[in-house]
Design a protein around this motif. Structure first.
Motif, mmCIF file in Angstrom:
data_model
loop_
_atom_site.group_PDB
_atom_site.id
_atom_site.type_symbol
_atom_site.label_atom_id
_atom_site.label_comp_id
_atom_site.label_asym_id
_atom_site.label_seq_id
_atom_site.Cartn_x
_atom_site.Cartn_y
_atom_site.Cartn_z
ATOM 1 N N ASP A 158 0.855 -1.194 0.000
ATOM 2 C CA ASP A 158 0.000 0.000 0.000
ATOM 3 C C ASP A 158 0.887 1.240 0.000
ATOM 4 O O ASP A 158 1.604 1.498 0.974
ATOM 5 N N ILE A 159 0.837 2.030 -1.068
ATOM 6 C CA ILE A 159 1.719 3.201 -1.177
ATOM 7 C C ILE A 159 1.363 4.262 -0.150
ATOM 8 O O ILE A 159 2.173 5.152 0.138
ATOM 9 N N ARG A 160 0.187 4.189 0.435
ATOM 10 C CA ARG A 160 -0.207 5.168 1.439
ATOM 11 C C ARG A 160 0.549 4.968 2.739
ATOM 12 O O ARG A 160 0.780 5.943 3.474
ATOM 13 N N PHE A 161 0.917 3.734 3.057
ATOM 14 C CA PHE A 161 1.502 3.459 4.371
ATOM 15 C C PHE A 161 2.782 4.256 4.616
ATOM 16 O O PHE A 161 2.896 4.954 5.634
ATOM 17 N N ASN A 215 -12.676 -0.788 -6.157
ATOM 18 C CA ASN A 215 -11.532 -1.501 -6.719
ATOM 19 C C ASN A 215 -10.603 -0.565 -7.503
ATOM 20 O O ASN A 215 -9.385 -0.737 -7.489
ATOM 21 N N THR A 216 -11.171 0.431 -8.169
ATOM 22 C CA THR A 216 -10.343 1.402 -8.901
ATOM 23 C C THR A 216 -9.456 2.188 -7.954
ATOM 24 O O THR A 216 -8.254 2.381 -8.220
ATOM 25 N N LEU A 217 -10.035 2.655 -6.857
ATOM 26 C CA LEU A 217 -9.244 3.411 -5.894
ATOM 27 C C LEU A 217 -8.158 2.537 -5.287
ATOM 28 O O LEU A 217 -6.996 2.946 -5.169
ATOM 29 N N ARG A 218 -8.515 1.327 -4.896
ATOM 30 C CA ARG A 218 -7.524 0.436 -4.293
ATOM 31 C C ARG A 218 -6.402 0.110 -5.275
ATOM 32 O O ARG A 218 -5.224 0.060 -4.889
ATOM 33 N N TYR A 257 -2.579 -5.222 -6.602
ATOM 34 C CA TYR A 257 -3.929 -5.388 -6.049
ATOM 35 C C TYR A 257 -4.766 -6.327 -6.914
ATOM 36 O O TYR A 257 -4.786 -6.216 -8.153
ATOM 37 N N VAL A 258 -5.471 -7.230 -6.276
ATOM 38 C CA VAL A 258 -6.393 -8.148 -6.944
ATOM 39 C C VAL A 258 -7.816 -7.698 -6.622
ATOM 40 O O VAL A 258 -8.210 -7.670 -5.447
ATOM 41 N N ARG A 262 -11.427 5.016 5.921
ATOM 42 C CA ARG A 262 -10.518 5.142 7.064
ATOM 43 C C ARG A 262 -9.061 5.110 6.610
ATOM 44 O O ARG A 262 -8.235 5.900 7.082
ATOM 45 N N ARG A 263 -8.737 4.196 5.692
ATOM 46 C CA ARG A 263 -7.364 4.111 5.188
ATOM 47 C C ARG A 263 -6.992 5.332 4.355
ATOM 48 O O ARG A 263 -5.900 5.894 4.493
#
Length: 505
Positions: free
Chosen positions: A322-325, A412-415, A422-423, A441-442
């Motif tokens: 996750d690039i956000r982490f 799914n697009t956002l993830r 991502y699957v 939240r994430r």
């Protein structure tokens, strides 16, 4: 060009609002004017509009201060299970974080005053502008459209804390709606429906006005600091989601998504250092000397980690993919202290001769650093395309049927934009809604959403990760504390609001 400072008594909380901040506009000595004589030309209205924007930076709105933090920036995360108050905070904001507030709470009064200060400045901009600017209707539209949106947004933000319901047609208590820059206007508390009606009336007028203006673009390519048509539509998407007008929320979110795509994986980190405007719809500027929004969470220059990310929150991410982490969270050692501050779960200790250094997890979203120098001098990202995808996903899921399938596609697009390898998942019904909530939240941690998301979906707060023994662990969805009390000074000053205190206070 100089503009005179206006000293006009305001009806709500006896607030005093000035036409602009001094670092932008020189200010002459104080004097009073009749409202009909305030401005002589549209240039002066332009300066007053700048003043409305400057008030978003004040402590109690988006800005943080020594004892009061941003009510609509970081506080909604501090009050929930996203952030954990630490021993480094010295007990600030304890009433709000632990739901001990009452009608005489000073921080709640500051939030109320801050929002109505913005509203009164917007009303100042709207005073007689059609008459003064009759020869330049498109310029009037540009100024007026921004002021109407500011007025509506501030009332909506008040409704988020003080509204007893978010249902569009609810007869529960809403907030007073102030439409004049006048000390004589003492509005009563409206119902939620009446409040929404006025909010959407102003927003619809703002959308119409900003569709016909005198310049090709309000914002430059290097700046998203002003409310333009895109911002109005993004706000309408958010407002309609709260009001449970799901078709309208979907439609407005789609307009924004089509105009402002998600950031790429390479662009995304730059958003949080203000190096990139990718997917930034509206950003409230904090320049040097104008305060900040993040020091209430992590005071970067003094290295005080007042609120840390909860372990429950951190566990929601895939740290490897996750690039956000790594963008949202970092580690930073404490100052050398003896005795040591509270030890945070899962963090290593480094012992030194003078005491104990603790490696702590920080919310790095609120911190600017070059590796050696830390501060909180960042702009507040008030609206992003990531939120629009989540608004549309939820609005579609709530409509059900084929719309819910489209909502899953949005999720799914956002993830896929945020998570390597991502699957796509297949989800439906409550499982889809729960996944959207977790993704909000994430995606939106530290951006002023968590408290209101829990309130509008009637969920529990259950803090599994607590550092201080006096931290409130739970809040039931039916508790009175989800809705703030009207400040007692307002009730004392405004006879039309007497007897309209929030239920339970």
């Amino acid at each position: 060009m100089k503009i005179n400072k206006l000293l006009i008594g305001l009806s709500l909380s006896c607030a005093m609002v000035f036409t602009a901040c001094e670092d932008i506009i020189d200010v002459d000595p104080e004097f009073q004017k009749e409202r009909s004589q305030i401005f002589k030309n549209l240039e002066e209205y332009e300066y007053a509009l700048t003043g409305a924007y400057s008030l978003f930076r004040q402590t109690g709105y988006f800005g943080s201060g020594g004892q009061t933090t941003g009510s609509w920036s970081v506080l909604p995360d501090m009050m929930t299970d996203n952030l954990v108050q630490t021993g480094e905070d010295l007990g600030n904001w304890t009433n709000q974080v632990n739901y001990f507030y009452a009608s005489d709470d000073s921080d709640i009064e500051i939030a109320w005053t801050a929002a109505y200060g913005v509203i009164n400045q917007a009303n100042l901009v709207l005073t007689n502008i059609d008459q003064i600017g009759a020869a330049e209707p498109k310029r009037v539209n540009r100024i007026k459209g921004q002021a109407l949106a500011i007025r509506a947004m501030a009332h909506f933000d008040l409704l988020r804390y003080w509204g007893e319901s978010y249902e569009r047609n609810s007869s529960a208590k809403g907030v007073p709606y102030k439409t004049e820059f006048s000390p004589e206007e003492l509005p009563a508390r409206l119902s939620v429906k009446e409040t929404y009606d006025k909010i959407f009336q102003d927003m619809t007028a703002a959308e119409a006005a900003l569709s016909d203006i005198d310049v090709p673009s309000i914002n430059a390519s290097t700046n998203r600091g002003y409310i333009d048509l895109l911002v109005v539509r993004a706000l309408m998407a958010r407002m309609n989601l709260y009001a449970k007008e799901y078709a309208a929320a979907e439609n407005y979110a789609t307009l924004v998504i089509d105009a402002k795509p998600l950031a790429s994986k390479t662009e995304f980190p730059g958003i949080w250092s203000d190096a990139s405007l990718a997917e930034v719809i509206w950003s409230v500027t904090f320049s040097a000397g104008q305060g900040d929004y993040g020091s209430g969470v992590h005071a970067a220059s003094s290295n005080r980690n007042r609120f840390r990310p909860s372990q429950e929150l951190l566990n929601l991410y895939d740290p490897a993919n996750d690039i956000r982490f790594p963008v949202y969270f970092a580690t930073r050692q404490s100052q050398n202290v003896n005795p040591p501050r509270p030890i945070y779960p899962g963090t290593p200790l480094v012992y030194t001769s003078g005491g104990t250094l603790i490696t702590r997890r920080i919310l790095s979203k609120v911190v600017r650093t070059n590796g050696t120098r830390y501060d909180n001098q960042l702009n507040w990202k008030a609206l992003r395309t990531g939120e629009m995808y989540l608004i549309r996903a939820e609005a579609r899921a709530m409509q059900g049927g084929a719309k819910a399938v489209l909502g899953l596609a949005d999720l799914n697009t956002l993830r896929a934009a945020r998570i390597n390898n991502y699957v796509p998942q297949v989800l439906a019904g409550q499982n889809l809604l729960d996944a959207i909530e977790n993704e909000r939240r994430r995606e939106l941690v530290g951006e002023g959403h968590r408290w209101f998301d829990l309130k509008r979906t009637s969920r529990f707060i259950d803090r599994e990760d607590i550092t201080l023994n006096f931290t409130a662990a739970q809040l039931d969805p039916n508790a009175r504390e989800w809705t703030w009390p009207i400040p007692q000074v307002e009730i004392d000053a405004n006879p039309n609001i007497s007897g309209q205190q929030t239920t339970g206070y």
